[in-house]
Design a protein around this motif. Structure first.
Motif, mmCIF file in Angstrom:
data_model
loop_
_atom_site.group_PDB
_atom_site.id
_atom_site.type_symbol
_atom_site.label_atom_id
_atom_site.label_comp_id
_atom_site.label_asym_id
_atom_site.label_seq_id
_atom_site.Cartn_x
_atom_site.Cartn_y
_atom_site.Cartn_z
ATOM 1 N N LEU A 100 0.787 -1.392 -0.018
ATOM 2 C CA LEU A 100 0.029 -0.048 -0.086
ATOM 3 C C LEU A 100 0.831 1.300 0.164
ATOM 4 C CD1 LEU A 100 -2.818 -0.973 2.377
ATOM 5 C CD2 LEU A 100 -2.527 -1.423 -0.067
ATOM 6 N N GLU A 101 2.033 1.290 0.881
ATOM 7 C CA GLU A 101 2.784 2.642 0.894
ATOM 8 C C GLU A 101 3.664 2.510 -0.449
ATOM 9 O OE1 GLU A 101 5.282 2.350 4.219
ATOM 10 O OE2 GLU A 101 3.450 2.663 5.631
ATOM 11 N N LYS A 102 3.848 1.640 -1.056
ATOM 12 C CA LYS A 102 4.754 1.588 -2.160
ATOM 13 C C LYS A 102 3.802 2.327 -3.329
ATOM 14 C CE LYS A 102 6.287 -1.644 -5.978
ATOM 15 N NZ LYS A 102 6.436 -3.049 -6.151
ATOM 16 N N TYR A 103 2.649 2.357 -3.494
ATOM 17 C CA TYR A 103 1.768 2.781 -4.362
ATOM 18 C C TYR A 103 1.028 4.047 -3.994
ATOM 19 C CZ TYR A 103 2.647 -1.354 -7.277
ATOM 20 O OH TYR A 103 3.431 -2.378 -7.942
ATOM 21 N N GLY A 104 0.976 4.212 -2.749
ATOM 22 C CA GLY A 104 0.220 5.361 -2.034
ATOM 23 C C GLY A 104 -1.304 4.957 -2.188
ATOM 24 N N TRP A 105 -1.264 3.825 -1.898
ATOM 25 C CA TRP A 105 -2.955 3.270 -1.711
ATOM 26 C C TRP A 105 -3.462 3.283 -0.254
ATOM 27 C CZ3 TRP A 105 -2.142 -1.596 -4.951
ATOM 28 C CH2 TRP A 105 -2.052 -1.434 -6.611
ATOM 29 N N GLU A 154 -11.346 -1.857 -2.932
ATOM 30 C CA GLU A 154 -10.595 -0.908 -3.922
ATOM 31 C C GLU A 154 -9.293 -0.321 -3.267
ATOM 32 O OE1 GLU A 154 -9.753 2.220 -6.972
ATOM 33 O OE2 GLU A 154 -10.857 0.094 -6.978
ATOM 34 N N LEU A 155 -8.327 -0.613 -3.746
ATOM 35 C CA LEU A 155 -6.919 -0.079 -3.134
ATOM 36 C C LEU A 155 -6.636 0.971 -4.206
ATOM 37 C CD1 LEU A 155 -5.293 -3.475 -2.688
ATOM 38 C CD2 LEU A 155 -6.796 -2.381 -1.074
ATOM 39 N N SER A 156 -6.461 2.123 -3.630
ATOM 40 C CA SER A 156 -6.186 3.371 -4.497
ATOM 41 C C SER A 156 -5.929 4.537 -3.558
ATOM 42 C CB SER A 156 -7.376 3.633 -5.246
ATOM 43 O OG SER A 156 -8.398 4.111 -4.873
#
Length: 623
Positions: free
Chosen positions: A157-162, A190-192
């Motif tokens: 999640l932190e890698k993509y800012g999700w 939804e992960l975003s």
């Protein structure tokens, strides 16, 4: 992969440390995205206390809210299994989406790669901007273990800012849970880098429910406030229909809203959430085009999620459920979705007349409604609801959407209840809610007739269901709409009409259209029954060469028809695989209808009609 397996094992050991029997048997999914840019996720499913003998696991072939079969197994590969220590187990693929392991220890770890690049309410979509996960399209499951609780850990999640948006229960440390397979499959994720707007609504019992909108779009957060204000109005209007909100399982309902031109577009209801996907460049400035999906899907949190047909209980993830009740579950929801927007003042009465005109056209002017009942339309959903086929279908002649068919039926019932019983469709829906929704006692068609009988009379209910639900008779919409000062009239009265030609040029191997290469107007879709085209014996595969002795193209054919009057004839020369032929096209009046206000039609609106209209279309929210 090794690092992924070790991470999953560590999480599993942590869960075991809780020392509870229920926790020890939880199925655990570890979800990572090392290759999101190429639309892949890596998923590890840990099965503790695996049952003895051969275990079978699979991907689903259907999804909650979708009524046709879908092959989710085609997007899964690199399927492997190990024990906790990483020693490989033998996996046998016995069907396209079914696997089995014959010899295994007490704890089994199954890993696979998921590909997803289709953003809608049914499939999965993964890229650097988000992971849009419909659960049946994303997660394998073990046959026979559907009662076990389930946990998920979402990594990277932190890698993509999700951030995580879902109706699953948050357990902390990016772990979310579901009590069983049915709830899990009904809980999209939804992960975003989403924006969350939320507010509370007080229920009839004084308890507050939280409503959230998670929006993944290119809008600045402040630009989303107009849509949020519209949704707030819709929530209150729909609460007024039933008298209360459902008791959401964790006190929260969430809209998972994804907006981008690359998406497929969809709305898909779930028990405590809904997926709404709009193929639009942004939200700001387009709210009036987007709000209808919100209104429709939120109404489903009563009608279909809790007021639930028996035919959808339990939901079968191995094959699509066939339902007799979609004319109510989807059709009545279709009706209310547009009605509450008008009641909330978001759209005008002029806008609403176009909506109900569309509903009436569906039941008056389609063969599917003329020859098939709402029940039959509902059953056809196993083929029609985003079903995939490569062959040409005859749906225009045998199917009218249960959305519009049911919506038109709801319209007629509402107007009849108002004029014949001094009641409303709101009264009927509220009684259905109390009998079958709040109690979560699944219903069938006979149950709905029984509720209508309770609200009105057994005679009226029996007649209505016999003629308009089980049968193909149609209500008198002209008479019913007139009570609200609305006129039903022909859109093109006195104009000649041949039916839909479906003249889209077909492409040959050279890239040129057949019409350009050989001349004429190709008919590319089945002729619609009872139209002049159909009666003349023309159908898909035919190419119209001449009209009244003159060579013709699509524009020329349209002009030839426009120059005639209803009852006039046009001699037609056409060809197909059996050679050249001649027929006669007898033109008719265009049957398409529209609904307009008496004021627009230049007719006087009486006070009685105005009062009827106001009672029907005005807000039901008490200040």
């Amino acid at each position: 992969m090794k690092k992924l397996l070790l991470t999953g094992a560590a999480c599993f050991v942590a869960l075991l440390s809780f020392g509870q029997v229920k926790t020890r048997t939880d199925i655990f999914y570890n979800v990572s995205f090392p290759n999101a840019v190429h639309h892949e996720a890596q998923i590890v499913m840990t099965i503790p206390d695996a049952p003895g003998g051969t275990i079978r696991f699979r991907m689903s072939r259907s999804s909650p809210g979708r009524y046709a079969t879908h092959e989710f197994g085609k997007n899964v590969y690199n399927v492997k299994a190990t024990d906790v220590a990483g020693s490989e187990l033998i996996v046998k693929q016995i069907e396209g989406d079914v696997y089995e392991i014959a010899n295994h220890p007490d704890v089994v770890k199954i890993s696979y790669t998921l590909f997803g690049n289709w953003t809608d309410g049914t499939y999965a979509s993964i890229d650097a901007s988000h992971a849009h996960l419909n659960m049946p399209a994303s997660f394998m499951w073990v046959l026979g273990l559907d009662k076990r609780a389930v946990k998920f850990q979402f990594n990277d999640l932190e890698k993509y800012g999700w951030k995580v948006a879902t109706q699953l229960k948050p357990e902390g440390d990016n772990v979310y849970s579901a009590p069983n397979l049915q709830y899990m499959m009904d809980s999209p994720v939804e992960l975003s880098a989403n924006n969350i707007d939320q507010w509370t609504v007080k229920n009839a019992n004084g308890k507050e429910q939280t409503i959230k909108i998670s929006t993944h779009s290119d809008d600045a957060p402040a630009a989303l406030s107009t849509l949020t204000d519209m949704v707030k109005k819709v929530v209150l209007e729909e609460q007024a229909v039933f008298g209360e909100l459902p008791a959401y399982d964790y006190g929260t309902y969430v809209f998972l809203h994804d907006v981008h031109p690359s998406t497929a577009g969809d709305g898909m209801e779930h028990r405590n959430s809904t997926v709404i996907v709009h193929p639009a460049p942004r939200v700001a400035g387009l709210e009036i085009n987007l709000i209808g999906t919100f209104a429709h899907e939120y109404f489903h949190s009563w009608n279909v999620e809790r007021i639930r047909p028996k035919t959808l209980e339990p939901f079968n993830f191995e094959h699509a459920n066939m339902s007799n009740e979609l004319w109510c579950a989807e059709g009545f929801t279709q009706y209310y979705g547009e009605l509450v927007i008008t009641r909330a003042g978001i759209k005008s009465i002029e806008d609403y007349t176009r909506t109900i005109g569309g509903l009436v056209n569906q039941v008056y002017n389609t063969p599917g409604a003329k020859y098939f009942s709402p029940l039959q339309a509902s059953r056809y959903a196993v083929f029609a609801d985003a079903g995939v086929s490569v062959d040409q279908l005859n749906t225009n002649n045998i199917f009218t959407s249960y959305y519009t068919y049911g919506g038109a039926t709801a319209l007629a019932l509402d107007l009849r209840l108002r004029s014949e019983f001094n009641l409303t469709l709101d009264d009927f829906m509220r009684q259905v809610w109390l009998t079958h929704g709040k109690t979560e006692k699944a219903y069938n068609v006979a149950d709905l007739q029984a509720v209508l009988a309770k609200v009105t009379s057994p005679t009226f209910a029996a007649d209505f269901f016999k003629r308009y639900i089980n049968g193909v008779e149609k209500n008198d919409y002209q008479q019913l709409l007139a009570k609200a000062g609305l006129m039903l009239r022909k859109t093109q009265a006195g104009k000649a009409w041949a039916g839909r030609i479906g003249a889209v040029p077909r492409r040959g191997s050279s890239g040129e259209s057949n019409a350009a290469a050989g001349g004429g107007v190709p008919i590319t879709s089945p002729a619609i029954k009872d139209t002049p085209l159909y009666k003349a014996g023309l159908d898909a595969g035919d190419v119209i060469l001449q009209a009244d002795g003159k060579d013709i193209d699509a524009a020329g054919l349209t002009a030839a028809v426009a120059a005639k009057s209803p009852g006039d004839k046009i001699s037609i020369k056409y060809k197909n695989r059996t050679g050249e032929h001649e027929t006669t096209l007898v033109l008719e009046e265009n049957p398409t209808v529209e609904v307009v206000t008496f004021e627009k039609a230049g007719r006087e609106l009486t006070k009685q009609q105005q009062d009827f209209r106001n009672s029907w279309l005005s807000t039901k929210v008490k200040s």
